[in-house]
Each structure stands twice: as C-alpha cells, then as structure tokens.
Design a protein around this motif. Structure first.
Motif, short mmCIF file in Angstrom:
data_model
loop_
_atom_site.label_atom_id
_atom_site.label_comp_id
_atom_site.label_asym_id
_atom_site.label_seq_id
_atom_site.Cartn_x
_atom_site.Cartn_y
_atom_site.Cartn_z
N ALA A 1 6.43 7.76 -0.71
CA ALA A 1 7.57 7.84 0.21
C ALA A 1 7.93 6.45 0.70
CB ALA A 1 7.20 8.73 1.40
N GLY A 2 6.99 5.50 0.62
CA GLY A 2 7.24 4.13 1.04
C GLY A 2 5.98 3.29 0.82
N TYR A 3 6.05 2.04 1.28
CA TYR A 3 4.92 1.12 1.13
C TYR A 3 4.62 0.44 2.46
CZ TYR A 3 5.52 1.76 -3.89
OH TYR A 3 5.63 2.30 -5.14
N THR B 1 0.85 -1.19 0.00
CA THR B 1 0.00 0.00 0.00
C THR B 1 0.89 1.24 0.00
OG1 THR B 1 -1.83 -1.09 1.11
CG2 THR B 1 -1.68 1.30 1.35
N PRO B 2 0.70 2.14 -0.99
CA PRO B 2 1.59 3.31 -1.07
C PRO B 2 1.34 4.31 0.08
CG PRO B 2 -0.11 3.41 -2.75
CD PRO B 2 -0.24 2.08 -2.12
N LEU B 3 2.44 4.84 0.60
CA LEU B 3 2.38 5.88 1.65
C LEU B 3 3.02 7.14 1.07
CD1 LEU B 3 1.89 6.65 4.66
CD2 LEU B 3 4.25 5.93 5.09
N PHE B 4 2.23 8.21 1.04
CA PHE B 4 2.71 9.46 0.42
C PHE B 4 3.08 10.47 1.51
CE2 PHE B 4 -0.05 7.47 -2.71
CZ PHE B 4 0.71 7.52 -3.85
N SER B 5 3.93 11.42 1.08
CA SER B 5 4.33 12.48 2.02
C SER B 5 3.42 13.69 1.92
CB SER B 5 5.79 12.90 1.74
OG SER B 5 5.91 13.31 0.38
N ALA B 6 2.50 13.66 0.92
CA ALA B 6 1.54 14.75 0.76
C ALA B 6 0.22 14.16 0.26
CB ALA B 6 2.06 15.80 -0.22
N THR C 1 5.54 8.09 13.04
CA THR C 1 5.66 8.98 11.90
C THR C 1 4.28 9.13 11.26
OG1 THR C 1 6.15 7.15 10.41
CG2 THR C 1 8.03 8.25 11.48
N THR C 2 4.14 10.14 10.40
CA THR C 2 2.87 10.38 9.73
C THR C 2 3.05 10.35 8.22
OG1 THR C 2 3.15 12.78 9.71
CG2 THR C 2 2.05 11.80 11.65
N GLY C 3 1.93 10.24 7.51
CA GLY C 3 1.96 10.22 6.05
C GLY C 3 0.52 10.25 5.54
N TYR C 4 0.40 10.06 4.20
CA TYR C 4 -0.92 10.09 3.57
C TYR C 4 -1.16 8.75 2.85
CZ TYR C 4 -0.82 15.05 4.58
OH TYR C 4 -0.76 16.26 5.23
N VAL C 5 -2.38 8.19 3.08
CA VAL C 5 -2.75 6.89 2.51
C VAL C 5 -4.03 7.07 1.70
CG1 VAL C 5 -3.35 4.49 2.99
CG2 VAL C 5 -1.71 5.68 4.46
N ILE C 6 -4.14 6.32 0.56
CA ILE C 6 -5.35 6.38 -0.27
C ILE C 6 -6.45 5.58 0.42
CG2 ILE C 6 -6.28 5.99 -2.58
CD1 ILE C 6 -3.36 5.80 -3.53
N ASN C 7 -7.63 6.17 0.56
CA ASN C 7 -8.76 5.56 1.28
C ASN C 7 -9.09 4.13 0.84
OD1 ASN C 7 -10.03 6.52 3.50
ND2 ASN C 7 -11.38 7.92 2.41
#
Length: 850
Positions: free
Chosen positions: A600-602, A587-592, A628-634
């Motif tokens: 930024a990672g998976y 699952t992709p993890l974005f920084s924005a 840490t924090t990040g953004y995930v697609i619902n």
C-alpha cells in the motif's frame, strides 16, 4: 814541467787573499798584476791505507780521480773536516781520514802449515831473525809474500817466515803399507760426512801416514786424505763369491775359522742380514767388518725371526700384501673370521706367515674375537646366568640382574651371544626382551582420543586409545606415562590420562533448543528416537558429526539436527504496544498480513511504529505516527532506533560471507552491548552494508555484524556457466539471497519472497512463463516435467520438492545448484542449504525439470 810544492802553496794563499778584496773594473788594455807569495805546507806524518782508498781533488768533490791500493804509505799534511791532505804526483789531494791508519793492514791470503821447525824474522831480511820459532805442522794464517818471505801476523804486528818453510798441508811420516779390504771411499778429512774425493777398490795397495780417530791418513794427489781404518788390512783379501743372504736367527758368534775355537771376530745380532760366501762343513762363511769369518749354519735362516704375538680373527674381507704398504702386491684376500697367527707389527700392518714367507695384513682389520653382527639391544627380564658356552653345563661367569641392557650378537640355539669381559658369552634368549621390566603402578583413563607412542620421542604411534579407555600404567618417563601392549611397553602423554573415568565425550560448548519437539536420535541419522527437547532448553554439546550435534540426555548420548540448536537463547515475542522503528529505506507497508498484491506504500528508515498484533513470525500489525495502521514484515523493523548517520549501501549478495570466529552482533551500529553471537564458520546473508557493519537477520529480526568479522569469497555454485534457461533461473534467484521470507510474495518489490513465489519469479525471469501456483500445483501440474524421487538423482537447475514441512503434502520448493545444494525462500530468508541436512532430508519429496 810540474809546479813546485812551494809555488802551489803560495799561489793558493794568494788566491785566498785576493778573493777577500773587491774587484775593480779595468779599462780595456789594462794589465792587472797579481803578486803571489810563497807558503810551504808542513808534513804531519805518515799513514797507511786500510783498504783500496779513493782520492779526491778537493774536499767538495763527489767523484774520485784515482784509487790507492790497500797498505799504500802516504805522507799527510793536516786534515780538513773529514778528509786528510796528501801529496800525490807533486799535487795536494784528499782522502777520507777514516780510511787511514798508523800501521799497514794486510788481508789474509790463506792458511798454511810449517813443514819443519821454522824461524820468525822481524822483516823480510835473513839478517833480522828473532829468537822465536814455530814447531813443525803448526797451522798459521798468511798475509802475502815479500821476496823469499811470507808475512804472518803476531799479536798486533807483522813478522816473516821463509816461504820455503811452509806447506799447504801438514807433513806426516809414512807409517806403513795397507791393502783395501773392500770398496771404500776416500774423504778430505777424518769425517765420513764430507763429500768423497774418490773410491778405492778391494785389494788396492796404499801407503799410510798415521791415523786420526777411526780413519787412516793417506796421500792423494800431493795432499793428505782419509780412509776408514776398518776397511784396511795388512794383507790382500782372499775373495769369495757371494752365494746369497741370510738372517741371523739369534745372537751368533763369528769365528775366524770353521770351528768354535779361537777368539770370535764379533757377533751377529738377531735378524741381522749378512752376505754369505759358501759353506764349510757345518759352517757358513760370512764377512764381518771386512773380514771373512764363520757362523754355524743352523743359526742362519732365510727369514727374519719374529716372535708370535697374537692369534687374531679377520673382521672383514681384507687383502694380504707382500709388504706393509698399500702399494705392494696383493697375494690373496682373507675372508671374515679367518684365524691368523700374528708375528708383531710393522706400522699400520700386522705380520703373518703366508706360503712360507712373511706377509702383511692391516692391523685395524683384525681382532681377538670372531665377527658377529649386532642383532639387538635387549633387557634382562629376570636374573639370568651368563655362561661361557651355549649350554647349561658350561661354567657360569656371572649372574645378570633384571633390566641390565645387553648388546646381542646373534643366537646359538636357545642362547643369545653377548660380550662379557672382552669375550663372547651366552645368556638364555627367553630371559631377554626389547624393553625394561617395570612394576605396575595403577590404572588410568584416556581423557580424549590419545596416541600410544613407541617411545618418548613421540614419532611413531603404536595405536590410539579411545576416550574413557582404561589402561594399566607402569610408572612415568619425563612427560610420558608408560603403558603395556602385550609384552611391549609404550608411552602416553601424561596430560592425556586421568584417574577418574571421564565421560565418553568432552563438552565443546553450550546451545539452546530453537524449536519445540526436537527429536534426539541414537545415531547421527534420522533413524531412531531416544527423546525430544523443548524450545529454550539449554544443552551442553559434545562435538558434531556431519549435520548433527551430540547431546546428552540423562546418561545417554544422542544426536540432534544442528540447525535446531543455537548459541543464543530464543527471545520472547514482543508484546502489544511495543515501540518499533523501521531499519530500512523503502520498507513495504501492506494493507493485509499477506503480500499477494503490491504494498500500500513504503516507509522511511527511522519511522516510529506501535505494535498492535503479531501475525505468525513474519508480520506485525502496526500504527503509524499519523494514526493509520498497516502490516510490516518483521525483518524490516526493530525495537531499537537505527543509527541515522549511515545510509544503506548495496552489496554483492552472490558472494559467500563467512564468520571468521564466533562473533557478537548488535541491535544498531552504535549499540555498546552485544545482543547475541554468531558461530565461527557460519554463512550469513547480508542485505546491506551500513558504515562498518553488515545488516543481517537473526531469526526474524535485523541485526548488525562488524564487517571485519567476516570473510568474503566467491560462491562457485552460483557463477553463471552458460546462457541456458537453467542458468538464468539460478541467477534470477541468487541475486536476492538474504531477502526476508514474505508470505504470498512473488516479487522483490514486496520486500521478499515465499518459496513458490520465488519459483514463479525465477522461471519467468528465465523465459519460462506461467501463472503462479502453490507447491502442490507445481508438483502435480505439468509446468515442470521429468519427476524423480531418488535423492541422488538431482542436478543443477532442477526444481526440488519437500513435503509435510508445515502442512500435509508437497509444501516447500527450491532450485538445485548441483546434486546437493539448493537455493530457496525458506526459514526466515532466501538462503542456500543442503538437501541432506536433517530438516530437509526427512521432508524430501523429489525433483522435476524446468
């Protein structure tokens, strides 16, 4: 010389005695002397053979050495077993005892008659006469001859009569001479059933020897024979030449002369056919019982006399035949409704007169009435008179009551022809109709579009009633209610009618409004507006029309875009602090909250996250377990922990996955309770398979749908047709069907695409290279050409554009699969839709080519 009886008996006894002693061996040259005693057999009486009797050498012999004729007298010498010993040619032999008797038995030779009074003798000797005699012509059985005598049987013994006193036939005295009056047969007995011996011709002279019943005895070749007495006369017959034949027309006397005087010779019965032998004044000569006589000529005719029995009409074309059978010649063919006079019947035929002669017509082809074809079966609509003729002045035969069913045989003027008491009668046609008359019993409404049938067999539909249509009813017939259409009755299934006027449409289900400000149109089109609906509003629906669903606002029916309604009530957004779990590996993890760049990672499946903030519908700002924090697609996360027992398996995303019937989906494969429903026939876009479940999206969340609830077929629109750039463009997009909508992404590595990112990706995969731009850039730029704005002008691999979807101007883009369907990253995932669906039709902008 033959041995003596005494020597034979002694020898036999000696042999028997000798055989009872042992036999000693004799020395060579010894002579053994046998002493034979003498023994004489004693006679036991005399017997007679009853039949030709075989003679045997011993009682053990199986073959006879000779045969004794019947009645042979033998002297007996005792019995041995079943045999009796006799002496034959000075030697004892044997015969079967049951073939011997004390007295002789003679076979019957024949039967003869005594030709005079005959004396009986005890032996074949004239000196042994008895006191008995037989009368002349006595019939006796004979048993052979002895000299001048013939043996006869009397009681159990035999007597004799002189052979000269017997004849093969009785002896009769001549009684006169007669003349044969007509050709006649001679019989061996006084019975005409025997075979005739010969035939005598008319006027032959014969001597007679008395009578026997209806016969007279004559002599023929030395024997007696018989002739019918009626065929003989005392005088020769005066012969007249036959001049024809006539039928007696009535009971008629036959007179001896051509006058009515004298005693009649006899009578002729009606229709008796007689030979005629000329005329004498008013009389005709005939022959009766071999004698000429006279009958009044007026009482004779050429035809038989048959009384008129009927006047009948020919019912169908039928032949007139010369005789009453199918093989006789056809004289003519009578046409239908020919009136014939009938003179009785003969078998299956009726007799008629045709050209002065009797002829024959099949009786089955005749009837008392003319033939009229059945033309209708009608009911009397009001009490009506039956008349004998088709006019108002003819007699009234009866009054028919309402609803009497009549068979009609055509019309005559204003009247219909019917059968009444075996005759045609008439009734006014205006009083008849094809159906009964029924009283009105109320009114009903159609509960749905309902067929009106011609009758209760429900085979022929007269017309269809609309839902809520009102109609008068006229009682019921079984499971049907009778209605009237003009002047004709029809039938409706009673279960399809109601007493209270129903709504115009039936409720077909419940739906929820998925968006705010959903427009309700007066028709199944984008034109007009009768109101709007708020998100989460629960509605009863009344069927569908194309891409629209019928709903009711107040008392008014309208139409809503079906894609804006759902079976499940929209779920409220998750709150800050909600615990989420990752449901997919990688699952992709974005920084924005945008996917312009690589993740930024998976994250791994099962990772626990804390929700910090929802970003629109697609992103969540989350805290990871390490802080840490990040953004995930619902669409990659859910509020329930995934089942870690199963790994995600790749599927063919280019297939069509269709829900078989309205089915529940679940939060995880192990969830005991449904979290929502998917409607029958809906196409879903699985991302993976997990155990016996497909992972699909419901809105912006991953859910699990049972594999056995889905039918998998081939999508013919996606199949690659050739190796052109346009086909490659479609294939590049189709292999990512079902991936989530991801704002700013132009690569599958980011977990999905947005609409213009999919176009950038697919065109580059197809070999048309260029930089990323937005929808407006593609519409106004030169990357695509051949702009067209007519919605019917699209074709496969065209780029389709939409405007004002979430912002002003060109705002959405996709790839055409044919002239209607397109593939695009729209809604919550990459999917296929029709450009004619209301939500796309109202925003259509145009097409360009690659």
């Amino acid at each position: 010389m033959p041995l003596s009886k005494k020597w034979f008996t002694t020898l036999a006894a000696s042999v028997m005695l000798f055989s009872s002693f042992p036999i000693n061996t004799l020395a060579e040259g010894d002579v053994s002397q046998t002493v034979v005693g003498e023994q004489t057999e004693v006679t036991t009486g005399k017997k007679f053979t009853q039949t030709d009797t075989p003679v045997f050498e011993t009682t053990e012999s199986t073959e006879a050495i000779s045969t004794l004729p019947v009645t042979t007298e033998v002297e007996t010498f005792g019995v041995e077993g079943l045999f009796t010993r006799i002496l034959l040619d000075e030697v004892y032999r044997f015969v079967k005892t049951d073939q011997l008797a004390d007295t002789p038995t003679y076979p019957k030779i024949d039967s003869q008659y005594t030709n005079k009074v005959t004396v009986l003798y005890s032996t074949a000797d004239s000196s042994t006469a008895t006191a008995q005699t037989f009368a002349q012509n006595r019939k006796i059985d004979t048993y052979g001859q002895v000299g001048l005598f013939t043996r006869i049987k009397q009681d159990t013994g035999y007597l004799f009569v002189l052979t000269a006193d017997l004849s093969t036939t009785p002896v009769y005295s001549m009684t006169g001479e007669r003349f044969v009056q007509q050709k006649t047969s001679v019989y061996p007995t006084a019975d005409a059933s025997g075979t005739a011996l010969t035939t005598l011709t008319q006027n032959d002279s014969i001597k007679t020897f008395g009578t026997s019943g209806n016969f007279t005895r004559i002599e023929l070749n030395g024997s007696y024979a018989f002739i019918l007495t009626a065929h003989l006369g005392t005088k020769p017959v005066v012969v007249y030449e036959a001049t024809g034949k006539k039928y007696s027309q009535q009971l008629a006397n036959v007179y001896p002369t051509a006058a009515t005087t004298g005693k009649p010779l006899g009578t002729l019965t009606q229709n008796q056919l007689v030979d005629i032998y000329g005329l004498s004044g008013a009389y005709t000569r005939v022959r009766l019982n071999g004698v000429y006589g006279f009958v009044l000529t007026a009482q004779l005719g050429d035809l038989e006399v048959f009384a008129q029995t009927a006047r009948l009409y020919v019912q169908s074309p039928t032949p007139i035949r010369q005789a009453p059978n199918t093989s006789s010649p056809i004289l003519k063919e009578n046409q239908t409704n020919t009136l014939l006079t009938v003179y009785g019947t003969s078998g299956a035929y009726s007799r008629i007169l045709f050209r002065g002669q009797y002829a024959y017509v099949l009786t089955s082809a005749l009837a008392p009435l003319k033939v009229y074809a059945k033309t209708a079966r009608l009911y009397v609509q009001t009490p009506a008179a039956i008349r004998s003729a088709p006019n108002t002045s003819s007699p009234v035969l009866k009054q028919h009551q309402t609803n009497t069913l009549l068979t009609v045989y055509g019309t005559s003027g204003a009247y219909s022809r019917i059968l009444f008491q075996g005759q045609y009668a008439y009734i006014l046609t205006s009083t008849l109709a094809p159906t009964k008359v029924y009283a009105k019993t109320g009114l009903r409404y159609a509960s749905k579009p309902t067929a009106i049938f011609k009758d209760t067999t429900a085979k022929t539909i007269v017309r269809t009633m609309k839902r809520s249509e009102q109609i008068d009813i006229y009682g019921t017939s079984g499971a049907y209610t009778r209605v009237k259409l003009g002047g004709v009755y029809g039938y409706v299934k009673t279960t399809d009618l109601v007493t209270k006027k129903p709504d115009l449409y039936d409720i077909t289900g419940i739906r929820y409004v998925l968006d705010d400000k959903v427009v309700v149109h007066p028709k199944a089109s984008l034109t007009g507006k009768i109101g709007t609906l708020k998100k989460n509003t629960q509605l009863s629906i009344y069927g569908k029309s194309g891409y629209y669903t019928r709903v009711k606002i107040g008392t008014t029916f309208g139409f809503v875009d079906s894609s804006r309604l759902g079976l499940n009530k929209p779920v409220a957004p998750s709150k800050v602090g909600t615990v989420f779990y990752v449901h997919f590996d990688q699952t992709p993890l974005f920084s924005a909250d945008v996917a312009y760049s690589r993740p930024a990672g998976y994250l791994s499946k099962g990772t626990k996250l804390i929700g910090l903030k929802a970003i629109d519908d697609d992103f969540w700002h989350v805290r990871l377990p390490n802080g840490t924090t990040g953004y995930v697609i619902n669409p990659y996360i859910g509020t329930t922990k995934p089942d870690m027992r199963y790994t995600q398996q790749a599927i063919n995303r280019q297939k069509v996955y269709t829900v078989k019937t309205t089915t529940s989906y679940f939060a995880t494969p192990a969830s005991p309770k449904s979290t929502g429903l998917i409607e029958q026939g809906k196409r879903v876009y699985p991302r993976y398979r997990v155990g016996n479940f497909y992972v699909i999206q419901s809105g912006w969340s991953p859910v699990y749908l049972p594999v056995n609830a889905v039918t998998v077929t081939t999508d013919k629109r996606i199949i690659q047709k050739n190796t052109s750039r346009g086909e490659k463009l479609i294939q590049a997009a189709a292999k990512h069907l079902g991936t989530p909508y991801t704002w700013g992404s132009q690569t599958a590595a980011n977990g999905g695409f947005d609409c213009s990112g999919l176009i950038h990706y697919a065109t580059n995969q197809a070999g048309k290279y260029g930089g990323r731009t937005n929808v407006s850039g593609y519409w106004y730029g030169a990357f695509f050409t051949n702009r067209r704005t007519t919605i019917s002008s699209g074709k496969r691999s065209d780029i389709v554009f939409f405007e004002n979807t979430y912002t002003d101007g060109p705002s959405h883009i996709g790839i055409m699969l044919d002239n209607e369907y397109f593939i695009h990253a729209g809604g919550s995932q990459l999917q296929i839709n029709s450009i004619y669906e209301p939500r796309w039709r109202e925003h259509f902008l145009g097409f360009k080519s690659m």
